[in-house]
Write a protein that holds these residues in place. Structure first.
Motif, mmCIF file in Angstrom:
data_model
loop_
_atom_site.group_PDB
_atom_site.id
_atom_site.type_symbol
_atom_site.label_atom_id
_atom_site.label_comp_id
_atom_site.label_asym_id
_atom_site.label_seq_id
_atom_site.Cartn_x
_atom_site.Cartn_y
_atom_site.Cartn_z
ATOM 1 N N ARG A 41 25.642 -52.049 2.957
ATOM 2 C CA ARG A 41 25.492 -50.818 3.741
ATOM 3 C C ARG A 41 24.475 -49.961 2.984
ATOM 4 O O ARG A 41 24.670 -49.668 1.801
ATOM 5 N N TYR B 187 20.595 -45.416 -0.767
ATOM 6 C CA TYR B 187 21.770 -45.700 -1.601
ATOM 7 C C TYR B 187 22.492 -46.902 -1.008
ATOM 8 O O TYR B 187 22.780 -46.935 0.191
ATOM 9 N N ALA C 72 32.176 -47.260 0.266
ATOM 10 C CA ALA C 72 31.947 -45.858 -0.076
ATOM 11 C C ALA C 72 31.329 -45.714 -1.462
ATOM 12 O O ALA C 72 30.859 -44.642 -1.823
ATOM 13 N N MET D 61 28.574 -46.444 -4.434
ATOM 14 C CA MET D 61 27.175 -46.815 -4.556
ATOM 15 C C MET D 61 27.003 -47.925 -5.597
ATOM 16 O O MET D 61 27.458 -47.790 -6.729
ATOM 17 N N LEU E 239 27.259 -36.546 -3.461
ATOM 18 C CA LEU E 239 27.882 -37.822 -3.862
ATOM 19 C C LEU E 239 26.853 -38.829 -4.332
ATOM 20 O O LEU E 239 27.124 -39.665 -5.183
ATOM 21 N N MET E 240 25.660 -38.747 -3.742
ATOM 22 C CA MET E 240 24.672 -39.795 -4.039
ATOM 23 C C MET E 240 23.637 -39.259 -5.014
ATOM 24 O O MET E 240 22.727 -38.536 -4.633
ATOM 25 N N ASP F 266 27.240 -41.730 -10.132
ATOM 26 C CA ASP F 266 27.917 -41.699 -8.842
ATOM 27 C C ASP F 266 28.742 -40.398 -8.734
ATOM 28 O O ASP F 266 29.404 -40.004 -9.689
ATOM 29 N N GLY F 267 28.694 -39.732 -7.591
ATOM 30 C CA GLY F 267 29.442 -38.493 -7.410
ATOM 31 C C GLY F 267 30.937 -38.678 -7.607
ATOM 32 O O GLY F 267 31.621 -37.793 -8.115
ATOM 33 N N TYR F 268 31.457 -39.836 -7.227
ATOM 34 C CA TYR F 268 32.894 -40.103 -7.400
ATOM 35 C C TYR F 268 33.252 -40.107 -8.894
ATOM 36 O O TYR F 268 34.282 -39.578 -9.306
ATOM 37 N N ASP F 269 32.375 -40.738 -9.686
ATOM 38 C CA ASP F 269 32.625 -40.779 -11.130
ATOM 39 C C ASP F 269 32.558 -39.379 -11.726
ATOM 40 O O ASP F 269 33.343 -39.032 -12.611
ATOM 41 N N ALA G 294 25.221 -36.959 2.638
ATOM 42 C CA ALA G 294 24.644 -37.491 3.876
ATOM 43 C C ALA G 294 25.558 -38.556 4.469
ATOM 44 O O ALA G 294 25.420 -38.938 5.621
ATOM 45 N N ARG G 295 26.460 -39.060 3.656
ATOM 46 C CA ARG G 295 27.378 -40.088 4.146
ATOM 47 C C ARG G 295 28.602 -39.406 4.735
ATOM 48 O O ARG G 295 29.399 -38.811 4.002
ATOM 49 N N GLY G 296 28.754 -39.518 6.024
ATOM 50 C CA GLY G 296 29.817 -38.759 6.666
ATOM 51 C C GLY G 296 30.861 -39.612 7.353
ATOM 52 O O GLY G 296 31.561 -39.128 8.245
ATOM 53 N N GLN G 297 30.971 -40.863 6.967
ATOM 54 C CA GLN G 297 31.958 -41.742 7.597
ATOM 55 C C GLN G 297 33.351 -41.477 7.017
ATOM 56 O O GLN G 297 33.480 -40.930 5.914
ATOM 57 N N ALA H 188 35.436 -43.428 5.706
ATOM 58 C CA ALA H 188 35.652 -44.091 4.412
ATOM 59 C C ALA H 188 35.074 -43.259 3.273
ATOM 60 O O ALA H 188 35.640 -43.207 2.179
ATOM 61 N N ASP H 189 33.953 -42.592 3.531
ATOM 62 C CA ASP H 189 33.321 -41.765 2.492
ATOM 63 C C ASP H 189 34.176 -40.541 2.185
ATOM 64 O O ASP H 189 34.361 -40.174 1.032
ATOM 65 N N ALA I 142 37.284 -41.568 0.293
ATOM 66 C CA ALA I 142 36.995 -41.903 -1.108
ATOM 67 C C ALA I 142 36.768 -40.635 -1.928
ATOM 68 O O ALA I 142 37.212 -40.549 -3.077
ATOM 69 N N ARG J 155 29.270 -32.568 5.610
ATOM 70 C CA ARG J 155 28.235 -33.572 5.848
ATOM 71 C C ARG J 155 26.881 -32.900 6.051
ATOM 72 O O ARG J 155 26.795 -31.847 6.669
ATOM 73 N N LYS J 156 25.846 -33.496 5.461
ATOM 74 C CA LYS J 156 24.487 -33.018 5.700
ATOM 75 C C LYS J 156 24.065 -33.440 7.107
ATOM 76 O O LYS J 156 24.473 -34.500 7.551
#
Lengths: 177, 380
Positions: free
Chosen positions: A21, A51, A59, A61, B53-54, B59-62, B83-86, B88-89, B92, B103-104
């Motif tokens: 993705r 990304y 989800a 990267m 996040l990106m 990584d934004g999660y980290d 920018a990821r607005g699903q 699952a994102d 997470a 979301r952007k």
């Protein structure tokens, strides 16, 4: 590879191949995302700020790059954030006819899709799959699942589908569309 | 107006967010690299972090997980913009520890509304930083913490066990709780939690700042804060001025403060009892304990302690009680608020250093207290 001009409209797009993705930005011309995808003179879609995620963790990267290209031939689906970014309405459906909306289901490579197909008159499945030389066709209000990771669902207002990967397409069963 | 930190690798987005947040009356600062953002958040903890996040370097999660792992930033609300607005994102990001998600492209109204909502929302489950104390004290609408003092003139009746279980049960109810040990006679909490703190209240200056009080706390895995007493017996005990500064600080940070008082009416114990919403008196069914409890109950109003006393009758062994219930109630002039049955698991929990309330919450001691709290939460 052409540099992406900042003067053009930049759109965010989700590119789904069977392995990855990719969330990236594309510079749009007047023909939108669909115009870029169906431009047979260029085999790569120029993308920037990309990304990459693996489908096992869609989800997270796994990589990124500033400027690169996505092979159109191996791209299964492209999900737009906004319907208008996919392309002008004249390109998305033919002529001045009033379109009818049909709920359909489709198998496209490793993806299962539920979406709305818009076309004049009756639902014409061959028109979706074979009628023109265009590589991609557009569906609307789409939800997408990867068959190996069906818990993750992706949705968007407009979805470009690579016809080469379509394995089945059908009107959605009544009450399940 | 709040100090916000924006962490986004895209300079255009950074400038745009800065402009939007300045217009909303905040003072944002921007970092264009995740590592720099982490360093700045630790050096000067903001009131809210807005992050992408990106980002290429981390990584934004980290980054969220790193921020949540640090004591100084664990409580700070985090708003993710991506920018990821699903679905699952979003899932997470929230699982990683974010508090909000946008979301952007960004809608300025939505951004300012989310920021405002996160700034006014009180954090749950995590220890806030001392810096937030200053922020909370400026807001008169914020309620002070409920104060519970576990008090008795006789030791050895399970007072510390009651205080630990009470603090744990309140924590499990989703409250932000601090347990304070007032005894100068050597810490008993070190046994209950098997902890050796770097600091106790004995290490604090005469009039500690909220930050100094916060830094002396030990954070238990459950989120419970612990201010422990000196590890070895000390002369004198806690000075009144120091006790006032400690309670002032803790009552603005936490929703509940549980005080494990020493079995003596020294000035800090009196102070705690006087400002308490509820006084808990542990008692066992023997003549000496009932006598001490009776004297305590009589002394409370004389010493200006107006909180409702709750007598908690505990069985410390499986043997039948030395005093029949009727005689006990006659001596106290009231029935006990709660009777806790003997719990054979408690000595084991003490030996293992894991309080029952966290290790075995379905044991009789914990269940009895939790049930009582659940029935009386409105007035707790």
């Amino acid at each position: 590879m052409t540099d992406i001009s900042s003067s053009r409209h930049i759109a965010q797009v989700e590119l789904f191949s069977e392995a990855h993705r990719i969330t990236a930005r594309v510079a749009l011309g007047s023909t939108g995302i669909l115009g870029l995808l169906n431009d047979s003179n260029v085999s790569l879609l120029d993308i920037e700020d990309a990304y990459i995620s693996r489908w096992s963790q869609p989800a997270r990267m796994s990589g990124s790059f500033d400027l690169g290209g996505q092979s159109k031939a191996s791209l299964t689906l492209a999900l737009a954030t906004r319907r208008e970014e996919m392309g002008p309405s004249g390109m998305l459906r033919s002529g001045y006819t009033k379109p009818n909306a049909y709920n359909i289901i489709a198998g496209v490579g490793l993806f299962e899709i539920r979406a709305v197909a818009e076309m004049p008159g009756k639902l014409d499945l061959p028109a979706l799959t074979t009628s023109t030389n265009a590589r991609f066709v557009v569906l609307f209000e789409a939800t997408v699942n990867h068959v190996l990771y069906p818990d993750y669902q992706f949705s968007g207002p407009a979805l470009a589908v690579n016809r080469a990967f379509i394995t089945y397409v059908a009107a959605a069963p009544k009450g399940k569309g | 107006m709040a100090h916000l930190l924006i962490i986004d690798d895209d300079p255009d987005v950074g400038r745009l967010l800065t402009m939007m947040l300045k217009r909303a009356g905040h003072t944002p600062s921007v970092c264009y690299h995740a590592q720099d953002g982490l360093k700045q958040a630790l050096a000067q903890p903001p009131q809210l972090i807005v992050l992408d996040l990106m980002m290429p370097d981390m990584d934004g999660y980290d980054l969220i997980k790193r921020l949540r792992a640090e004591t100084t930033t664990a409580h700070i609300p985090i708003l993710v913009i991506t920018a990821r607005g699903q679905a699952a994102d979003k899932q997470a990001a929230l699982e990683a520890g974010a508090n909000g998600y946008l979301r952007k492209p960004i809608d300025p109204k939505e951004l300012t509304a989310q920021v405002q909502e996160l700034l006014t929302r009180r954090p749950t489950g995590l220890l806030p930083s001392a810096d937030s104390t200053v922020m909370l004290e400026e807001d008169p609408a914020k309620k002070l913490a409920h104060l519970h003092t576990v008090l008795g003139l006789r030791g050895g009746v399970g007072g510390t066990t009651l205080a630990v279980t009470l603090a744990g049960a309140l924590t499990r109810l989703g409250r932000r709780v601090c347990l304070v040990e007032l005894s100068p006679l050597g810490s008993a909490l070190t046994l209950h939690f098997r902890l050796r703190p770097r600091q106790t209240w004995a290490d604090l200056p005469a009039r500690p700042s909220p930050k100094e009080v916060y830094q002396a706390l030990v954070r238990h895995d459950s989120g419970l804060g612990l201010l422990m007493g000196p590890l070895t017996p000390m002369k004198g005990g806690l000075a009144t001025d120091t006790a006032i500064a400690i309670f002032n600080a803790l009552r603005t940070i936490f929703t509940d403060v549980v005080v494990d008082a020493a079995p003596l009416f020294d000035p800090p114990t009196l102070l705690a009892a006087q400002i308490s919403d509820r006084v808990w008196i542990p008692c066992v069914a023997d003549i000496a304990s009932v006598h001490a409890t009776s004297l305590t109950l009589k002394a409370l109003p004389e010493w200006g302690i107006n909180a409702t006393p709750q007598v908690i009758l505990s069985a410390l062994s499986a043997d039948p009680p030395a005093l029949p219930t009727a005689a006990l109630e006659k001596a106290l002039g009231r029935p006990p608020s709660l009777t806790i049955p003997f719990d054979k698991h408690q000595p084991v929990a003490l030996a293992q250093g894991t309080p029952l309330v966290f290790g075995q919450p379905n044991t009789p001691l914990v269940l009895a207290l939790a049930q009582w709290l659940a029935q009386n939460t409105a007035s707790t």
